[in-house]
Motif scaffolding. Structure first.
Motif, PDB file in Angstrom:
ATOM      1  N   UNK A   2       0.820  -1.201   0.000  1.00 39.30           N
ATOM      2  CA  UNK A   2       0.000   0.000   0.000  1.00 39.30           C
ATOM      3  C   UNK A   2       0.859   1.258   0.000  1.00 39.30           C
ATOM      4  N   UNK A   3       1.960   1.260   0.751  1.00 41.63           N
ATOM      5  CA  UNK A   3       2.821   2.430   0.801  1.00 41.63           C
ATOM      6  C   UNK A   3       3.352   2.764  -0.590  1.00 41.63           C
ATOM      7  N   UNK A   4       3.774   1.760  -1.332  1.00 37.83           N
ATOM      8  CA  UNK A   4       4.291   1.987  -2.678  1.00 37.83           C
ATOM      9  C   UNK A   4       3.224   2.581  -3.581  1.00 37.83           C
ATOM     10  N   UNK A   5       1.993   2.090  -3.477  1.00 37.32           N
ATOM     11  CA  UNK A   5       0.909   2.620  -4.312  1.00 37.32           C
ATOM     12  C   UNK A   5       0.607   4.074  -3.957  1.00 37.32           C
ATOM     13  N   UNK A   6       0.688   4.421  -2.667  1.00 37.23           N
ATOM     14  CA  UNK A   6       0.410   5.789  -2.262  1.00 37.23           C
ATOM     15  C   UNK A   6       1.530   6.751  -2.686  1.00 37.23           C
ATOM     16  N   UNK A   7       2.781   6.261  -2.720  1.00 36.29           N
ATOM     17  CA  UNK A   7       3.894   7.120  -3.080  1.00 36.29           C
ATOM     18  C   UNK A   7       4.005   7.367  -4.578  1.00 36.29           C
ATOM     19  N   UNK A   8       3.450   6.485  -5.365  1.00 40.78           N
ATOM     20  CA  UNK A   8       3.611   6.576  -6.824  1.00 40.78           C
ATOM     21  C   UNK A   8       3.250   7.944  -7.395  1.00 40.78           C
ATOM     22  N   UNK A   9       2.120   8.586  -6.988  1.00 36.58           N
ATOM     23  CA  UNK A   9       1.794   9.895  -7.573  1.00 36.58           C
ATOM     24  C   UNK A   9       2.822  10.976  -7.270  1.00 36.58           C
ATOM     25  N   UNK A  10       3.573  10.832  -6.174  1.00 35.89           N
ATOM     26  CA  UNK A  10       4.545  11.864  -5.809  1.00 35.89           C
ATOM     27  C   UNK A  10       5.831  11.762  -6.611  1.00 35.89           C
ATOM     28  N   UNK A  11       6.116  10.580  -7.136  1.00 35.39           N
ATOM     29  CA  UNK A  11       7.375  10.375  -7.838  1.00 35.39           C
ATOM     30  C   UNK A  11       7.176  10.593  -9.329  1.00 35.39           C
ATOM     31  N   UNK A  13       9.373  12.602 -10.959  1.00 32.82           N
ATOM     32  CA  UNK A  13      10.676  13.009 -11.486  1.00 32.82           C
ATOM     33  C   UNK A  13      11.769  12.045 -11.060  1.00 32.82           C
ATOM     34  N   UNK A  14      11.453  10.783 -10.927  1.00 33.13           N
ATOM     35  CA  UNK A  14      12.458   9.809 -10.528  1.00 33.13           C
ATOM     36  C   UNK A  14      11.812   8.512 -10.089  1.00 33.13           C
ATOM     37  N   UNK A  15      12.626   7.622  -9.559  1.00 25.01           N
ATOM     38  CA  UNK A  15      12.138   6.307  -9.146  1.00 25.01           C
ATOM     39  C   UNK A  15      12.797   5.902  -7.837  1.00 25.01           C
ATOM     40  N   UNK A  16      12.165   4.979  -7.148  1.00 27.04           N
ATOM     41  CA  UNK A  16      12.607   4.527  -5.832  1.00 27.04           C
ATOM     42  C   UNK A  16      12.249   3.058  -5.671  1.00 27.04           C
ATOM     43  N   UNK A  17      13.159   2.290  -5.104  1.00 23.24           N
ATOM     44  CA  UNK A  17      12.858   0.921  -4.704  1.00 23.24           C
ATOM     45  C   UNK A  17      12.529   0.904  -3.220  1.00 23.24           C
ATOM     46  N   UNK A  18      11.453   0.204  -2.861  1.00 25.91           N
ATOM     47  CA  UNK A  18      11.080   0.018  -1.460  1.00 25.91           C
ATOM     48  C   UNK A  18      11.156  -1.473  -1.151  1.00 25.91           C
ATOM     49  N   UNK A  19      11.935  -1.817  -0.149  1.00 23.69           N
ATOM     50  CA  UNK A  19      12.051  -3.203   0.279  1.00 23.69           C
ATOM     51  C   UNK A  19      11.336  -3.351   1.611  1.00 23.69           C
ATOM     52  N   UNK A  20      10.273  -4.170   1.621  1.00 27.61           N
ATOM     53  CA  UNK A  20       9.491  -4.354   2.828  1.00 27.61           C
ATOM     54  C   UNK A  20      10.187  -5.240   3.837  1.00 27.61           C
ATOM     55  N   UNK A  21       9.612  -5.337   5.033  1.00 31.51           N
ATOM     56  CA  UNK A  21      10.191  -6.174   6.083  1.00 31.51           C
ATOM     57  C   UNK A  21      10.198  -7.645   5.697  1.00 31.51           C
ATOM     58  N   UNK A  22       9.356  -8.007   4.728  1.00 31.70           N
ATOM     59  CA  UNK A  22       9.333  -9.390   4.248  1.00 31.70           C
ATOM     60  C   UNK A  22      10.354  -9.652   3.160  1.00 31.70           C
ATOM     61  N   UNK A  23      11.142  -8.638   2.784  1.00 34.39           N
ATOM     62  CA  UNK A  23      12.169  -8.802   1.770  1.00 34.39           C
ATOM     63  C   UNK A  23      11.717  -8.567   0.348  1.00 34.39           C
ATOM     64  N   UNK A  24      10.438  -8.330   0.147  1.00 33.23           N
ATOM     65  CA  UNK A  24       9.922  -8.110  -1.212  1.00 33.23           C
ATOM     66  C   UNK A  24      10.230  -6.687  -1.666  1.00 33.23           C
ATOM     67  N   UNK A  25      10.640  -6.574  -2.933  1.00 33.53           N
ATOM     68  CA  UNK A  25      11.042  -5.283  -3.500  1.00 33.53           C
ATOM     69  C   UNK A  25       9.922  -4.723  -4.373  1.00 33.53           C
ATOM     70  N   UNK A  26       9.660  -3.426  -4.193  1.00 33.71           N
ATOM     71  CA  UNK A  26       8.619  -2.738  -4.955  1.00 33.71           C
ATOM     72  C   UNK A  26       9.237  -1.490  -5.580  1.00 33.71           C
ATOM     73  N   UNK A  27       9.007  -1.302  -6.872  1.00 35.34           N
ATOM     74  CA  UNK A  27       9.552  -0.138  -7.572  1.00 35.34           C
ATOM     75  C   UNK A  27       8.472   0.918  -7.725  1.00 35.34           C
ATOM     76  N   UNK A  28       8.833   2.156  -7.388  1.00 32.13           N
ATOM     77  CA  UNK A  28       7.903   3.287  -7.456  1.00 32.13           C
ATOM     78  C   UNK A  28       8.498   4.334  -8.390  1.00 32.13           C
ATOM     79  N   UNK A  29       7.665   4.928  -9.232  1.00 34.46           N
ATOM     80  CA  UNK A  29       8.122   5.969 -10.147  1.00 34.46           C
ATOM     81  C   UNK A  29       8.534   5.401 -11.489  1.00 34.46           C
ATOM     82  N   UNK A  30       9.244   6.247 -12.248  1.00 32.70           N
ATOM     83  CA  UNK A  30       9.634   5.891 -13.608  1.00 32.70           C
ATOM     84  C   UNK A  30      11.144   6.025 -13.747  1.00 32.70           C
TER      85      UNK A  30
END
Length: 417
Positions: A2-11, A13-30
């Protein structure tokens, strides 16, 4: 996530990887991200969605959230530089404050004011010397050129303010919120004024008195542990730099009424304070809890009505836009080079708190509409010239002036009483 989905509109001008406590990686932005935000605690997923403006800073302080590939400033800049500000994207009902709640948060009666000041300003002088300029100016500097260094910019700030005060030798000056005494000592030494500086910080008071004695100015400058509400008498000039942010909107009428009472009939006052360009708001909850309890940076629409009701003339207003962003950049970079010294004084959590503070404050001025205003005030219509070219002339004269030699005093400790 959910955090990655909420951050997407803010990014935008760039991109960010978010790694959750479970080790799964989520890419946000372009694009290809240069930063990775790693969450080390499963509860953070919920906390950062429900109350991001408080929990993000706390998680960074506690090491439950780490950043790879860059600094916390790099991450905050990435989230703030896009067309949609991350604070708007992650806003929550907690930040939709009622007027009554804002009044409570900004209420600063005398006892609370003393406690709030001690929370931040009674840290050791040695700590602030790690990143401030040589004169310990803990407020927005003034950068005449992009290449001006921090020490020179803080000197330029003092000249800029002195020029607006129209000072003459022997004038009685009150410095409200005098800090470690640098402004008061500058005005006394460069203009011959008699200066009284007041502060609510015992640590700052001791340093200011020591500096006055060392400069041989103890007879011309005196410092007192006192609130502005306790002052009596009349002063030809009043200056306040970086203190008004601690007053609080509920106290503005009393503040300006007191300022008017303390000002001579032909007196002039200069207020230098942080403001916001987007109208009334609220203090970031992390800053309010950990850095400046009771603090608030107002919109001019909240200040000017109180000035008018007090019967003061607003004779000049200047908006300093990115000057504080540049000041904070210098502080942030200096702190980074002396970080190990700070950790030896305090601890790792404290250092991470100050990293987040300096980075977040710079972001607020660079991307989120904060600025500094200088407001010149007078009791009478003719207290200042009709045109403002006197400011440039006086500032130029102060730039060229050779300061009187320091009259190094004796028995410094005795003058601290």
């Amino acid at each position: 996530m959910l955090l990655a989905r909420l951050l997407s509109p803010a990014l935008t001008a760039g991109a960010l990887d978010i790694v959750g406590a479970d080790g799964r990686r989520h890419r946000v932005g372009v694009g290809t991200p240069s930063l990775t935000l790693r969450l080390h605690d499963k509860t953070l997923h919920r906390d950062l969605v429900m109350n991001p403006r408080l929990r993000f800073g706390e998680a960074y302080m506690d090491g439950r959230l780490t950043i790879e590939g860059g600094s916390v400033y790099d991450l905050l800049a990435l989230l703030s530089a896009g067309t949609d500000n991350v604070q708007g994207v992650l806003g929550s009902l907690r930040e939709t404050l009622s007027p009554a709640l804002r009044l409570i948060q900004q209420s600063n009666p005398l006892r609370r004011s003393r406690r709030n000041v001690a929370h931040h300003y009674d840290l050791s002088r040695s700590f602030f010397e790690l990143f401030l300029d040589r004169d310990l100016q803990y407020s927005c500097a003034y950068f005449p050129t992009p290449n001006t260094g921090l020490d020179e910019a803080q000197e330029a700030k003092k000249r800029h303010i002195a020029a607006k005060l129209l000072l003459r030798p022997g004038m009685r000056v009150l410095d409200i919120g005098c800090g470690w005494g640098g402004m008061a000592l500058y005005l006394a030494r460069m203009t011959g004024a008699q200066v009284t500086g007041i502060t609510l910080s015992s640590e700052q008071l001791a340093v200011a008195r020591e500096r006055a004695a060392h400069a041989g100015l103890a007879g011309q400058v005196r410092f007192e542990l006192r609130d502005y509400r306790e002052m009596e008498g009349r002063f030809d000039r009043i200056v306040s730099v970086g203190m008004f942010e601690h007053v609080g909107v509920p106290h503005y009428p009393a503040f300006f009424a007191k300022l008017r009472d303390l000002l001579a009939e032909d007196g002039v006052a200069l207020l230098h304070a942080i403001g916001r360009s987007d109208g009334p708001g609220s203090t970031n909850p992390w800053f309010r809890k950990y850095i400046f309890p009771g603090g608030y940076s107002p919109a001019l629409s909240e200040v000017i009505p109180a000035v008018e009701k007090a019967g003061l003339w607003n004779t000049d207003v200047e908006i300093l836009r990115l000057h504080y962003a540049e000041t904070l950049r210098h502080w942030r970079e200096r702190f980074a080079t002396r970080r190990e010294d700070a950790r030896a004084m305090y601890d790792e959590r404290f250092c991470r708190m100050w990293e987040f503070y300096l980075a977040g404050a710079e972001i607020s001025f660079r991307y989120q509409g904060h600025m500094v205003f200088q407001m010149q005030l007078a009791r009478s219509l003719g207290a200042v010239p009709l045109v403002r070219d006197y400011m440039q002339r006086t500032e130029a004269a102060l730039t060229e002036a050779v300061p009187p030699p320091l009259r190094t005093g004796r028995n410094v400790g005795a003058n601290n009483a």
